[in-house]
Scaffold this motif. Structure first.
Motif, mmCIF file in Angstrom:
data_model
loop_
_atom_site.group_PDB
_atom_site.id
_atom_site.type_symbol
_atom_site.label_atom_id
_atom_site.label_comp_id
_atom_site.label_asym_id
_atom_site.label_seq_id
_atom_site.Cartn_x
_atom_site.Cartn_y
_atom_site.Cartn_z
ATOM 1 N N CYS A 1 0.840 -1.198 0.000
ATOM 2 C CA CYS A 1 0.000 0.000 0.000
ATOM 3 C C CYS A 1 0.876 1.249 0.000
ATOM 4 O O CYS A 1 0.613 2.208 -0.746
ATOM 5 N N MET A 2 1.949 1.242 0.787
ATOM 6 C CA MET A 2 2.837 2.402 0.828
ATOM 7 C C MET A 2 3.665 2.506 -0.453
ATOM 8 O O MET A 2 4.010 3.609 -0.886
ATOM 9 N N THR A 3 3.966 1.380 -1.067
ATOM 10 C CA THR A 3 4.634 1.411 -2.372
ATOM 11 C C THR A 3 3.721 2.054 -3.413
ATOM 12 O O THR A 3 4.164 2.838 -4.256
ATOM 13 N N CYS A 4 2.434 1.722 -3.342
ATOM 14 C CA CYS A 4 1.447 2.318 -4.252
ATOM 15 C C CYS A 4 1.369 3.831 -4.038
ATOM 16 O O CYS A 4 1.301 4.598 -5.005
ATOM 17 N N ARG B 1 3.767 5.724 -2.957
ATOM 18 C CA ARG B 1 5.007 6.290 -3.501
ATOM 19 C C ARG B 1 4.966 6.376 -5.021
ATOM 20 O O ARG B 1 5.342 7.391 -5.613
ATOM 21 N N ASP B 2 4.498 5.324 -5.675
ATOM 22 C CA ASP B 2 4.570 5.242 -7.130
ATOM 23 C C ASP B 2 3.412 5.920 -7.852
ATOM 24 O O ASP B 2 3.581 6.412 -8.970
ATOM 25 N N TYR B 3 2.215 5.909 -7.214
ATOM 26 C CA TYR B 3 1.021 6.423 -7.898
ATOM 27 C C TYR B 3 0.322 7.541 -7.131
ATOM 28 O O TYR B 3 -0.730 8.012 -7.551
ATOM 29 N N ILE C 1 -3.602 -0.696 -3.766
ATOM 30 C CA ILE C 1 -2.802 -1.882 -4.098
ATOM 31 C C ILE C 1 -2.666 -1.987 -5.611
ATOM 32 O O ILE C 1 -3.671 -1.998 -6.334
ATOM 33 N N GLU C 2 -1.431 -2.040 -6.083
ATOM 34 C CA GLU C 2 -1.150 -2.337 -7.484
ATOM 35 C C GLU C 2 -0.602 -3.755 -7.633
ATOM 36 O O GLU C 2 -0.785 -4.381 -8.675
ATOM 37 N N ASN D 1 14.031 2.314 -6.959
ATOM 38 C CA ASN D 1 12.563 2.428 -6.997
ATOM 39 C C ASN D 1 12.023 2.826 -8.367
ATOM 40 O O ASN D 1 10.863 3.253 -8.485
ATOM 41 N N GLN D 2 12.858 2.676 -9.404
ATOM 42 C CA GLN D 2 12.440 3.020 -10.761
ATOM 43 C C GLN D 2 13.511 2.545 -11.733
ATOM 44 O O GLN D 2 14.614 2.173 -11.321
#
Length: 271
Positions: free
Chosen positions: A94-97, A99-101, A106-107, A230-231
């Motif tokens: 969820c925290m990655t989502c 950060r990214d979006y 949830i992705e 992270n990218q």
């Protein structure tokens, strides 16, 4: 187990909790999503992705699916610590989502469905997934056969890869997965042999590598870049340099080297 207990147990971010508590869905609609998930998860994924804010919908549904899975955990005699540790991945992704979006949701839905269906468990620092080995291979005089059941290892983010916690995790997994020979496999950038040119000898990552016999290498994988920076960038010069690992990896790449993935096996001694 209810939704509030679950969210607090996995330490879900308060902003993400608010989305779940305020989400409006009739019970019949939830049950329809749940039936579709267990009948055909790919159809379920495509259905959810038709929604305007599908990442939030995945978050809501996976939290409720996980709450429903608690009954099966209890039936199998699995303690609450493993239950909450396993589903803490929802918080991580969820925290990655976010950060990214730039949204809580949830992705990584295809990954988290493994947790929901009780095909993956976090036991201590590491995650383990019973998995059929996909080749015949001889390692140190022992033969692993095609389709032999092994324990695939995954390394969740968010905590140091402390050597003692790693060792304890392997020991606990050997007991937890009764009936499965404790042979561990792992496919990750952390097992790439060339990391010894990037990291210092006392690195936790290099200590982790010592658990495994590396039997194959994918030099073209860019998973390391994804995890470290992270990218992905076509120009290595655009990568950030906030940490020692980022600075060292960036210099290594700019020098014309690659950071790939390794395939490893850990064999427990025969008793």
């Amino acid at each position: 187990m209810d939704v509030k207990q679950f969210c607090e147990g996995i330490k879900l971010d308060p902003n993400a909790q608010r989305i779940i508590y305020e989400y409006q869905m009739d019970e019949w609609q939830y049950q329809a999503y749940k039936r579709q998930f267990y009948a055909n998860r790919y159809s379920f994924f495509e259905n959810v992705k038709q929604s305007e804010r599908y990442r939030q919908l995945f978050l809501y549904l996976f939290v409720r699916f996980a709450v429903d899975a608690y009954e099966e955990y209890q039936r199998r005699g699995i303690d609450d610590g493993i239950y909450f540790d396993t589903f803490h991945d929802i918080q991580i992704w969820c925290m990655t989502c976010k950060r990214d979006y730039d949204e809580y949701g949830i992705e990584e839905y295809n990954w988290l469905q493994e947790h929901i269906q009780l095909r993956l468990f976090r036991v201590g620092r590491l995650q383990f997934q019973p998995f059929p080995f996909e080749r015949t291979l001889e390692v140190e005089g022992r033969t692993l056969f095609n389709n032999q059941l092994v324990l695939n290892v995954h390394i969740p983010s968010g905590e140091p890869l402390d050597p003692r916690s790693v060792e304890e995790s392997f020991e606990r997994a050997s007991t937890f997965f009764r009936g499965i020979t404790p042979i561990f496999t792992c496919h990750t950038w952390l097992l790439y042999p060339e990391l010894n040119r990037v990291l210092t000898p006392d690195s936790n990552i290099l200590q982790f590598q010592k658990h495994f016999i590396i039997y194959d290498v994918d030099h073209e994988s860019r998973q390391a870049e994804e995890r470290i920076f992270n990218q992905l960038r076509a120009d290595y010069g655009q990568y950030e340099e906030h940490t020692y690992l980022q600075r060292s990896a960036k210099a290594f790449l700019q020098a014309g080297n690659k950071l790939g993935c390794g395939y490893g096996i850990k064999l427990n001694p025969i008793r």
